[in-house]
Every structure is written in C-alpha cells, then in structure tokens.
Scaffold this motif. Structure first.
Motif, PDB file in Angstrom:
ATOM      1  N   GLN A  23      49.168  77.607  39.186  1.00  0.00           N
ATOM      2  CA  GLN A  23      48.598  77.898  37.872  1.00  0.00           C
ATOM      3  C   GLN A  23      48.643  76.663  36.984  1.00  0.00           C
ATOM      4  O   GLN A  23      47.686  76.336  36.319  1.00  0.00           O
ATOM      5  CB  GLN A  23      49.348  79.049  37.217  1.00  0.00           C
ATOM      6  N   ARG A  24      49.789  76.018  36.953  1.00  0.00           N
ATOM      7  CA  ARG A  24      49.916  74.767  36.200  1.00  0.00           C
ATOM      8  C   ARG A  24      51.043  73.961  36.811  1.00  0.00           C
ATOM      9  O   ARG A  24      51.928  74.497  37.468  1.00  0.00           O
ATOM     10  CB  ARG A  24      50.149  75.019  34.714  1.00  0.00           C
ATOM     11  N   GLU A  25      51.027  72.683  36.576  1.00  0.00           N
ATOM     12  CA  GLU A  25      52.044  71.765  37.088  1.00  0.00           C
ATOM     13  C   GLU A  25      53.413  72.122  36.506  1.00  0.00           C
ATOM     14  O   GLU A  25      53.545  72.340  35.314  1.00  0.00           O
ATOM     15  CB  GLU A  25      51.653  70.340  36.680  1.00  0.00           C
ATOM     16  N   ALA A  26      54.407  72.208  37.360  1.00  0.00           N
ATOM     17  CA  ALA A  26      55.772  72.493  36.893  1.00  0.00           C
ATOM     18  C   ALA A  26      56.322  71.265  36.175  1.00  0.00           C
ATOM     19  O   ALA A  26      56.100  70.135  36.594  1.00  0.00           O
ATOM     20  CB  ALA A  26      56.663  72.863  38.062  1.00  0.00           C
ATOM     21  N   ARG A  27      57.030  71.528  35.099  1.00  0.00           N
ATOM     22  CA  ARG A  27      57.641  70.432  34.340  1.00  0.00           C
ATOM     23  C   ARG A  27      59.062  70.809  33.989  1.00  0.00           C
ATOM     24  O   ARG A  27      59.360  71.966  33.730  1.00  0.00           O
ATOM     25  CB  ARG A  27      56.863  70.181  33.034  1.00  0.00           C
ATOM     26  N   GLU A  28      59.914  69.833  33.992  1.00  0.00           N
ATOM     27  CA  GLU A  28      61.285  70.043  33.536  1.00  0.00           C
ATOM     28  C   GLU A  28      61.446  69.262  32.246  1.00  0.00           C
ATOM     29  O   GLU A  28      61.387  68.033  32.244  1.00  0.00           O
ATOM     30  CB  GLU A  28      62.279  69.546  34.582  1.00  0.00           C
ATOM     31  N   LEU A  29      61.609  69.994  31.153  1.00  0.00           N
ATOM     32  CA  LEU A  29      61.738  69.339  29.855  1.00  0.00           C
ATOM     33  C   LEU A  29      62.542  70.206  28.920  1.00  0.00           C
ATOM     34  O   LEU A  29      62.739  71.389  29.153  1.00  0.00           O
ATOM     35  CB  LEU A  29      60.368  69.022  29.246  1.00  0.00           C
ATOM     36  N   VAL A  30      63.008  69.610  27.860  1.00  0.00           N
ATOM     37  CA  VAL A  30      63.742  70.318  26.817  1.00  0.00           C
ATOM     38  C   VAL A  30      62.907  70.238  25.542  1.00  0.00           C
ATOM     39  O   VAL A  30      62.543  69.149  25.106  1.00  0.00           O
ATOM     40  CB  VAL A  30      65.138  69.679  26.580  1.00  0.00           C
ATOM     41  N   ASN A  31      62.580  71.402  24.993  1.00  0.00           N
ATOM     42  CA  ASN A  31      61.849  71.445  23.730  1.00  0.00           C
ATOM     43  C   ASN A  31      62.847  71.392  22.578  1.00  0.00           C
ATOM     44  O   ASN A  31      63.859  72.078  22.608  1.00  0.00           O
ATOM     45  CB  ASN A  31      61.022  72.727  23.615  1.00  0.00           C
ATOM     46  N   ARG A  32      62.542  70.579  21.600  1.00  0.00           N
ATOM     47  CA  ARG A  32      63.404  70.485  20.432  1.00  0.00           C
ATOM     48  C   ARG A  32      62.533  70.401  19.184  1.00  0.00           C
ATOM     49  O   ARG A  32      61.722  69.498  19.046  1.00  0.00           O
ATOM     50  CB  ARG A  32      64.284  69.244  20.530  1.00  0.00           C
ATOM     51  N   VAL A  33      62.698  71.388  18.314  1.00  0.00           N
ATOM     52  CA  VAL A  33      62.017  71.414  17.025  1.00  0.00           C
ATOM     53  C   VAL A  33      63.101  71.572  15.971  1.00  0.00           C
ATOM     54  O   VAL A  33      63.884  72.508  16.030  1.00  0.00           O
ATOM     55  CB  VAL A  33      61.004  72.580  16.945  1.00  0.00           C
ATOM     56  N   SER A  34      63.170  70.647  15.045  1.00  0.00           N
ATOM     57  CA  SER A  34      64.225  70.671  14.027  1.00  0.00           C
ATOM     58  C   SER A  34      63.620  70.881  12.640  1.00  0.00           C
ATOM     59  O   SER A  34      62.663  70.203  12.264  1.00  0.00           O
ATOM     60  CB  SER A  34      65.010  69.357  14.037  1.00  0.00           C
ATOM     61  N   TYR A  35      64.210  71.826  11.928  1.00  0.00           N
ATOM     62  CA  TYR A  35      63.841  72.098  10.542  1.00  0.00           C
ATOM     63  C   TYR A  35      65.082  71.936   9.680  1.00  0.00           C
ATOM     64  O   TYR A  35      66.181  72.279  10.100  1.00  0.00           O
ATOM     65  CB  TYR A  35      63.328  73.532  10.389  1.00  0.00           C
TER      66      TYR A  35
END
Length: 148
Positions: A23-35
């Motif tokens: 379906q889509r390319e697998a990715r290993e990542l960490v999402n970080r959104v700071s408020y």
C-alpha cells in the motif's frame, strides 16, 4: 499359487498462490509536534480540619506551535505527507483540569495526590487532512513547601 493384487493410488496436489500488494512504503520515524501551552486556570478549594485541603483547578488553554518533525499517511493511503508548518494549526485550544487532596505535615510542608486530565478541543492538523486531537490523564504526587 499366484495371487492377483491391485494397488489403488490416491494422489494429491497442492497449489499455492501468493499475491503481494504494497500500500505504501514502510517507514520508521518518530513524529514530534511541540506546542507552548498557556493555561487560564481557576481554583476552588476547601480546608477540612487543620491538616486536609481538597480542591479543583481547571480551565481553558491556548497553545502556540513551536516546532514539528515527522510524517503521516496521506488521504489516499499510498504515501505520506511531511508535518510541515503549513499542515499544522499555529494555534490550538484545549482544556485542563486537576483535582487535589493535600495533607499538611506542619505549617510549611504538605504532601498530596493530584489526578488530572487535559486535551485539545481543536485539531492540530489543518482542515484538508485527518483529525488529530490529543488527550491525556494521569496523576501527580506533590510535595509542597509554603514560604512563611
């Protein structure tokens, strides 16, 4: 003498068919959104006897986008979109509430337990993407020192 012998042989056949669809390319990542969150809190409390203090503190919050990094699956499901500032709301509204029970050890020191909840009322993502609202709950153990 001779003996007539018949052998019956049953055969079996196994067929394996494998179909792979990515379906889509697998990715290993960490999402970080700071408020950076600024709360406007109200407090009501009551003293019970000489040593106990119970209360509730809560109110609305306003959060300002500080930084972002990572990616989320796109709407069509065949790729990702990067968490860039134009995909995130610069201002998000939320709430925070905490109950507390404190026990005074003496005039200056007190210990307590403080269960609480917080969350966002508006999504951090813009209108053209999926909806993302954070919520949390937990408890704190507090040690308080009151300056005389």
């Amino acid at each position: 003498g001779q003996l007539d012998t018949s052998f019956q042989v049953l055969g079996s056949e196994v067929l394996t068919n494998t179909l792979t669809h990515q379906q889509r390319e697998a990715r290993e990542l960490v999402n970080r959104v700071s408020y950076v969150e600024v709360p406007l809190l109200f407090d009501v409390h009551e003293r019970l006897g000489a040593r106990w203090n119970v209360g509730l503190r809560g109110g609305p919050t306003i959060a300002f986008l500080a930084s972002s990094r990572g990616a989320l699956p796109n709407a069509t499901g065949d790729g990702y979109f990067e968490l860039q500032r134009d995909r995130l709301r610069p201002v998000v509204f939320g709430y925070a509430a905490r109950a507390y029970v404190r026990y005074a050890l003496n005039e200056a020191w007190a210990v307590g337990i403080e269960p609480g909840i917080s969350g966002q009322l508006t999504s951090t993502l813009t209108d053209d993407g999926p909806d993302r609202k954070s919520r949390s709950f937990g408890a704190c153990f507090s040690i308080t020192y009151r300056i005389p």
